[in-house]
Design an enzyme around this catalytic site. Structure first.
Site, PDB file in Angstrom:
ATOM      1  N   GLY B 199      10.365  16.889   5.594  1.00 24.16           N
ATOM      2  CA  GLY B 199      10.957  17.405   6.647  1.00 24.16           C
ATOM      3  C   GLY B 199      12.273  17.283   6.538  1.00 24.16           C
ATOM      4  O   GLY B 199      12.728  16.158   6.309  1.00 24.16           O
ATOM      5  N   GLU B 454       1.420  10.913   7.796  1.00 25.07           N
ATOM      6  CA  GLU B 454       1.981   9.585   8.568  1.00 25.07           C
ATOM      7  C   GLU B 454       0.359   8.721   8.035  1.00 25.07           C
ATOM      8  O   GLU B 454      -0.138   8.160   9.032  1.00 25.07           O
ATOM      9  CB  GLU B 454       1.880   9.642   9.727  1.00 25.07           C
ATOM     10  CG  GLU B 454       3.143  10.339  10.341  1.00 25.07           C
ATOM     11  CD  GLU B 454       4.360   9.190  10.021  1.00 25.07           C
ATOM     12  OE1 GLU B 454       3.993   8.048  10.482  1.00 25.07           O
ATOM     13  OE2 GLU B 454       5.487   9.544   9.463  1.00 25.07           O
TER      14      GLU B 454
END
Lengths: 677, 677
Positions: B199, B454
């Site tokens: 990102g 994550e």
């Protein structure tokens, strides 16, 4: 039409209680070819033809386009579909079609391998709109049929309203006949009557098949829901006077389908536009129909449209198989974590947990495809018999009811499986699966609404369960829940088990089983009896629960039915699980090759054991299995995914997914790439 | 920081075997307010503040935008988030922050109610990139921290590589120190070393925190994975020399996040850019670290980043609650089918099956939020203690390990629940749910990757299970599966049950229970003991299965571990189910109002009975419950959703979803609209 399966029912071999042998770790490609023949089913030529057409980069799903570009691309793709000649099979020869029902249904299914927008738009144009005009219309609508086949007349299927989705009989749109001008006046009296979610409405449609309450001057009440064709746009694309067209805009997927809304403001339509196969209005305004009961009439009309439900389920199945092929091939390619340093990293398929994510879902896809193949064949045979739906023989009537129940059940089963499996494949391919270029998210988004349209799955499952509850007359389904209970349960206990097309095989199989035998988890007859027993028990106890409602006042009885909703749905799933197993046996009966038989048996065992494991609580509660047995089932399922792990790529190759759909970024073998190519 | 829950442990009241009473059918709005206080947890001010900020049409998720517009909109939204001052809490006062860890984690969670692109971009900037620089860096990186807080320096968290997602220790990017110029040479030696899925990389990032293998001239082997900050773009947005930036383009969702790739070509970076809190390289090239073991060093660095995992789980929880509010409110509004003609149609919530789709999921959301609140509070308290991660006390070390295990477990639990529930809400709202304007499909698409990033959920669950397997030393997790088995099982049997923050309440509760008592499905102590028993049995049998591996050769032992993978994952779920129940009791202990207590008890009962029903097979196999009891559990679950049905809108109102998120087309009351408005 070609048939590659022998209907003369070779019985699957019985097996002792021994668990299956582990397959050799080197898979045989030849087995994949033979499995594909079995999966291709009864219309292999249709599959082969479409497979070739679909191996075309332009027929891959697009993503990231503007709404207009996505829609234009889909409309253009329809011309490619038309060029195959496949859509013609949905129409009779006298209408400009070929009558090759089975091939067309299979062809529409095949579109699901690629771009679901193209599949849905094809389904709207030829299946729903085309199906309505062709099956509900008569000679006077023939030119429109010819035009719509050739895409000269694009149209919508204007059934759903904002306030009424599943409950079609409560539609509010009205058509009042005016004898003075010999016209129907089409009107949307309330906000909730707005026609809603219609494919082909927002951009392309020139016509709509409008379902509405029909009124004639001789009667105050509606004659029930009928279908009228109406122009909605002029040739230049502007809406005609009296019709307001809306655009639903962006949806969760299916970007290439132009869903929109329609509202009618006292819009006048020639009398001849009534699709008058089952009912008509004379120039003077007299209503006539060969079918007396409004309910019967309504369901006869709907019944003629069962094919839409079948193709939605079938295409969801094809989409699922594409995603399984992507996920499985990636699992053979991708490596993560080494057992120790210096060792090569392990392929994902080398992990037990990963095999458990893939292989039971592959097995269920096999079973669903076999069951769907049987359903399509049955519809093909029925239609080939030149059905007169207004005057059915009792035998035809029963056949049709069974087909409709199976269509509803398999619609729910195929689409629920799609939702579960496509999601799992997205997750099983990790971050790569989230990139649109690898198509899984496109399939996820596009297939998502399949559980809803053409009949919400919860409604479909209840429909199937109601059908199962007895040898109900066709009209039964039109009754309210309460009336159904009051009327229907008396006939319960009749034809509990419906024919699925696999009758002979199953009959032979069960004949070989003696009651004295102890059932085992691997013997075909034992497996069959266990799933039959589950379905029977659930249905019988459901009937027992509902029976008292017959003597209750309306509100109370409705409560009883409502409280049995989860039971009803459980019964439908038990039914589905059983007919899938039957379809496995039917498919196996056509296999000659020893190794192919062995592989297919293991696939069926995986399917069966998954059903047992997923429902272990119920089997234990019912004392149909002991804890030792359910534990053994889980252990065997583990053994089987180990055995089939190396074969899993062969299993998905047998799906025959068009190659262009597997030419993806995540399939690149980058390990051997030179650094910084 | 404010705390609205009393920690002095009031014990939940014991209950006899009687099933709960049916609640009054007229719900009380006041109960909703009180429930919201409980749900808001330990940082209610942070929630209230964000709730107000988020009630802003510009902070609703967008759809149908071009990729560039979607990205630009998200970047602009970050300024609004910054203006709240919330991000400052993630940083220490000496870095320009406020140190209000709990409030910030709660604030990031709240972003999940609205636009997940904004949440993810915030998480990347302040949580991951910011967290790396702030927690792994030292004084010399302070200016960068100040710049990144204020959005003057946007950056990426460059950990994942194309070839290495979950297996971070195998990263291939290299940084070789060159003493002559006092620079690191950053390089991407293979195609598989390309930094992937980052990102902030494709459009906005000027900086990257790059995880790479660190080499100094004095040693041939890598010192392990370290983190270096590097400029990747010039101020004008062009890539710097030596860095190649790619764009992942369209994804399955999160259109507003600019995910991209990075490759380094012998790119030179000043020595000072090494984030040197736990290890450093002298100007001459000597490597030093306070932490001797490379594994320990690696996990100390990763441990400092646990907050990312917590917020991903928490925000997925918030997104789920928004969707539950949409689905539940629609169920109270929408009507379908009448029991008989002339009767008003029934609300969807009036159908048992529909209640079963909504209410158990609402109950699980309650439990997950309670558990997540406890986790965030614990992290807040730990960080407030000014942790020196390079020199932890044994107590702190255990605490941290527990927190990391719970973070992993709740990350998987929250995100899996999101995937299941958002999907269910889409389906439960039918066609309306498929229109992007009603936002459910946007949440579905955006939240989909939360199960993956994550820390992939399958990996997270195994991580949690491994932690549970004993009081392992921190280094344990760095060992290969095999080494873990060899080393770890000896210590099994120690601290099996980890503290969740609800210790006192649970302790008191279990103390009141005598072994002579028969357990019932509704008594708190019985419920607790049943879920503890399940976790214990699964862990003990898992340990038994793994133990033989200690004496086996590598390959064989790895096989044993692999074959226990499903068992390991089942253990993790049992653990999760247990800590959620504990969190319920902790939350209940703070409730004074009788009716609120009663409602919350029923919500907890629904949660508990759902766990029992979903795992009935296991409880039956283990003879922990009889078939009569599991059937009773199902019947009681049905009774409870009937009781809570009328209260379900109150239950979701208590989530405190920003109002703008519920101002949707599908909430319009069109029944009373004048025709053709």
């Amino acid at each position: 039409m070609a048939q590659n399966l022998d209907q003369s029912a070779r019985t699957p071999r019985r097996r002792s209680s021994d668990a299956p042998q582990k397959l050799p770790t080197a898979p045989e490609v030849g087995v994949g070819k033979r499995l594909q023949e079995v999966l291709d089913g009864y219309f292999p030529d249709a599959r082969a033809e479409l497979r070739e057409v679909l191996d075309d980069p332009e027929l891959r799903p697009a993503y990231g386009l503007s709404m207009e570009d996505a829609r234009a691309r889909t409309t253009a793709s329809l011309e490619k579909v038309l060029a195959t000649g496949m859509p013609h099979g949905a129409f009779r020869v006298d209408q400009g079609g070929t009558g090759a029902t089975g091939a067309t249904l299979t062809g529409i299914e095949m579109l699901g391998h690629n771009d679901l927008s193209v599949m849905v738009k094809s389904g709207v144009q030829w299946g729903l709109f085309g199906g309505a005009v062709s099956n509900l219309g008569t000679k006077r609508h023939e030119q429109l049929v010819r035009d719509l086949i050739e895409l000269r007349a694009l149209g919508c299927f204007a059934m759903t309203e904002r306030g009424h989705g599943s409950d079609v009989q409560s539609l509010e749109t009205t058509a009042h006949y005016d004898p003075d001008t010999q016209e129907f006046v089409l009107n949307s009296p309330t906000a909730s009557s707005e026609k809603w979610f219609l494919g082909n409405a927002a951009r392309d449609g020139r016509w709509a098949a409008v379902f509405c309450q029909l009124y004639t001057p001789d009667q105050e009440e509606s004659h029930g829901v009928h279908c009228i064709v109406a122009r909605i746009r002029n040739d230049d694309g502007s809406p005609v006077d009296g019709v307001r067209i809306g655009d639903h805009g962006v949806k969760g997927g299916l970007a290439g389908v132009d869903n929109g809304t329609l509202m009618f403001d006292h819009y006048r339509i020639p009398r001849e536009n009534l699709l008058n196969r089952f009912a008509d209005v004379s120039p003077e305004g007299a209503y006539t129909s060969d079918i007396e009961s409004p309910n019967a009439r309504f369901f006869t009309m709907l019944g003629a449209l069962v094919r839409g439900r079948v193709t939605v389920g079938a295409a969801a199945g094809a989409a699922t198989r594409t995603c399984l092929a992507i996920g499985t091939k990636y699992a053979h390619l991708r490596r993560q974590f080494a057992a120790e340093e210096g060792q090569p990293e392990k392929q994902l398929i080398g992990y037990r947990q990963h095999r458990l994510r893939l292989i039971p879902r592959i097995a269920r896809s096999y079973g669903l495809q076999f069951a769907t193949n049987l359903l399509i064949k049955r519809i093909h045979d029925l239609e080939a018999g030149n059905l007169d739906r207004a005057n059915l023989t009792p035998e035809q009537s029963l056949d049709l009811r069974e087909v409709e129940a199976h269509a509803a059940a398999l619609k729910a089963a195929n689409t629920a499986h799609a939702t579960d499996t496509i999601q799992e494949m997205r997750e099983a391919t990790g971050g790569a699966g989230y990139m649109a270029e690898n198509l899984l998210t496109v399939f996820k988004a596009d297939s998502d609404v399949f559980t809803t349209f053409e009949g919400d799955n919860v409604v479909m499952l209840q429909l199937a369960a109601k059908e199962l509850l007895g040898g109900f007359a066709r009209e039964m389904r039109s009754l309210s829940n309460l009336e159904m209970v009051r009327f229907g349960l008396d006939s319960f206990g009749g034809v509990l088990r419906r024919r699925t097309g696999a009758d002979a095989v199953i009959h032979n199989l069960l004949d070989t089983f003696t009651d004295a035998e102890e059932s085992t988890l691997f013997d075909p007859a034992s497996q069959m009896r266990l799933l039959i027993e589950r379905e029977d028990r659930l249905l019988k106890s459901l009937a027992r629960r509902l029976r008292p409602a017959r003597k209750m006042p309306v509100a109370e009885a409705a409560e009883v039915v409502d409280r049995a909703q989860d039971h009803m749905i459980a019964s439908a799933w038990a039914h589905i699980d059983r007919i899938i197993l039957e379809a496995f046996f039917e498919a196996e009966s056509a296999v000659e090759d020893e190794r192919t038989q062995e592989v297919l048996e293991q696939v069926r065992d995986v399917y069966f054991l998954s059903v047992i494991c997923d429902n272990a609580g119920w089997f234990l509660e019912q004392s149909l299995l002991t804890g030792t047995r359910t534990k053994a089932a889980r252990a065997s399922l583990n053994d089987l995914v180990d055995s089939l792990g190396p074969w899993s790529e062969v299993l998905v190759d047998a799906f025959g997914v068009p190659e262009v759909m597997l030419d993806l970024k995540l399939m690149e073998r980058y390990d051997s790439m030179t650094p910084k190519a």
